[in-house]
Design a protein around this motif. Structure first.
Motif, PDB file in Angstrom:
ATOM      1  N   LEU A 130       0.846  -1.194   0.000  1.00  0.00           N
ATOM      2  CA  LEU A 130       0.000   0.000   0.000  1.00  0.00           C
ATOM      3  C   LEU A 130       0.877   1.237   0.000  1.00  0.00           C
ATOM      4  O   LEU A 130       1.810   1.345   0.823  1.00  0.00           O
ATOM      5  CB  LEU A 130      -0.901  -0.006   1.231  1.00  0.00           C
ATOM      6  N   VAL A 131       0.601   2.148  -0.904  1.00  0.00           N
ATOM      7  CA  VAL A 131       1.398   3.373  -0.991  1.00  0.00           C
ATOM      8  C   VAL A 131       0.466   4.533  -1.327  1.00  0.00           C
ATOM      9  O   VAL A 131      -0.547   4.359  -1.991  1.00  0.00           O
ATOM     10  CB  VAL A 131       2.508   3.219  -2.060  1.00  0.00           C
ATOM     11  N   GLN A 167      -3.121  -6.233 -13.765  1.00  0.00           N
ATOM     12  CA  GLN A 167      -4.555  -6.354 -13.949  1.00  0.00           C
ATOM     13  C   GLN A 167      -5.261  -5.660 -12.805  1.00  0.00           C
ATOM     14  O   GLN A 167      -5.112  -6.051 -11.644  1.00  0.00           O
ATOM     15  CB  GLN A 167      -4.990  -7.813 -14.023  1.00  0.00           C
ATOM     16  N   ALA A 168      -5.981  -4.618 -13.162  1.00  0.00           N
ATOM     17  CA  ALA A 168      -6.748  -3.857 -12.175  1.00  0.00           C
ATOM     18  C   ALA A 168      -8.119  -4.504 -12.010  1.00  0.00           C
ATOM     19  O   ALA A 168      -8.606  -5.204 -12.907  1.00  0.00           O
ATOM     20  CB  ALA A 168      -6.890  -2.411 -12.642  1.00  0.00           C
ATOM     21  N   THR A 193      -3.148   1.061  -9.300  1.00  0.00           N
ATOM     22  CA  THR A 193      -3.582  -0.031  -8.432  1.00  0.00           C
ATOM     23  C   THR A 193      -3.940  -1.256  -9.265  1.00  0.00           C
ATOM     24  O   THR A 193      -4.762  -1.182 -10.177  1.00  0.00           O
ATOM     25  CB  THR A 193      -4.806   0.398  -7.603  1.00  0.00           C
ATOM     26  N   ALA A 194      -3.271  -2.372  -8.965  1.00  0.00           N
ATOM     27  CA  ALA A 194      -3.471  -3.600  -9.748  1.00  0.00           C
ATOM     28  C   ALA A 194      -2.638  -4.722  -9.140  1.00  0.00           C
ATOM     29  O   ALA A 194      -1.781  -4.482  -8.287  1.00  0.00           O
ATOM     30  CB  ALA A 194      -3.044  -3.384 -11.204  1.00  0.00           C
ATOM     31  N   GLY A 244       1.247 -13.121  -8.874  1.00  0.00           N
ATOM     32  CA  GLY A 244       1.091 -11.683  -8.812  1.00  0.00           C
ATOM     33  C   GLY A 244       1.329 -11.093  -7.440  1.00  0.00           C
ATOM     34  O   GLY A 244       1.151 -11.749  -6.404  1.00  0.00           O
ATOM     35  N   THR A 245       1.696  -9.826  -7.437  1.00  0.00           N
ATOM     36  CA  THR A 245       1.855  -9.072  -6.203  1.00  0.00           C
ATOM     37  C   THR A 245       0.971  -7.829  -6.298  1.00  0.00           C
ATOM     38  O   THR A 245       0.955  -7.135  -7.315  1.00  0.00           O
ATOM     39  CB  THR A 245       3.334  -8.719  -5.959  1.00  0.00           C
ATOM     40  N   LEU A 246       0.214  -7.570  -5.237  1.00  0.00           N
ATOM     41  CA  LEU A 246      -0.780  -6.499  -5.258  1.00  0.00           C
ATOM     42  C   LEU A 246      -0.160  -5.157  -4.914  1.00  0.00           C
ATOM     43  O   LEU A 246       0.513  -5.017  -3.890  1.00  0.00           O
ATOM     44  CB  LEU A 246      -1.906  -6.819  -4.281  1.00  0.00           C
TER      45      LEU A 246
END
Length: 129
Positions: free
Chosen positions: A10-11, A38-39, A90-91, A122-124
């Motif tokens: 989160l940023v 991929q959002a 964000t994705a 994937g990494t969120l």
């Protein structure tokens, strides 16, 4: 044989993150590797690519000038430095290779034709205030 993506989180808008993609079990420095994202509710899109040598790169227009891709072949790791992050970044980000292309031109062709043969989990990345 695997790719392992990490570094999401989160940023706040305007902030930075660095994603990593570590390759193991194959000679990763023979192949171009790229990033997709991929959002929620959207199709997966190509973000960036780096050639096997590291000298060739590609960026989607939406990230050019803000993201930088690099690789260190001595440890088979690729990085995506993401600066000036926006809400729309964000994705879930994933790295992938077609295990064939050395350059990004052919890698992009493979990407358009669903030709990726090896994907990292994937990494969120969440950009939010």
């Amino acid at each position: 044989v695997q790719l392992q993506a990490s570094g999401g989180g989160l940023v706040q808008p305007g902030g930075s993150l660095r994603l990593s993609c570590a390759a193991s079990g194959f000679t990763a420095d023979n192949y171009a590797i790229g990033w997709f994202r991929q959002a929620p509710g959207k199709e997966r899109e190509v973000v960036s690519c780096i050639s096997a040598s590291g000298f060739g790169t590609y960026y989607a227009g939406s990230v050019e000038g803000r993201f930088t891709v690099s690789r260190y072949n001595h440890n088979y790791t690729m990085y995506l430095q993401m600066n000036s992050l926006k809400d729309e970044d964000t994705a879930v980000y994933s790295c992938a290779t077609d295990l064939s292309s050395g350059g990004c031109t052919n890698w992009k062709i493979a990407a358009r034709n669903s030709g990726m043969r090896l994907w990292g989990k994937g990494t969120l990345v969440t950009v939010s205030s």
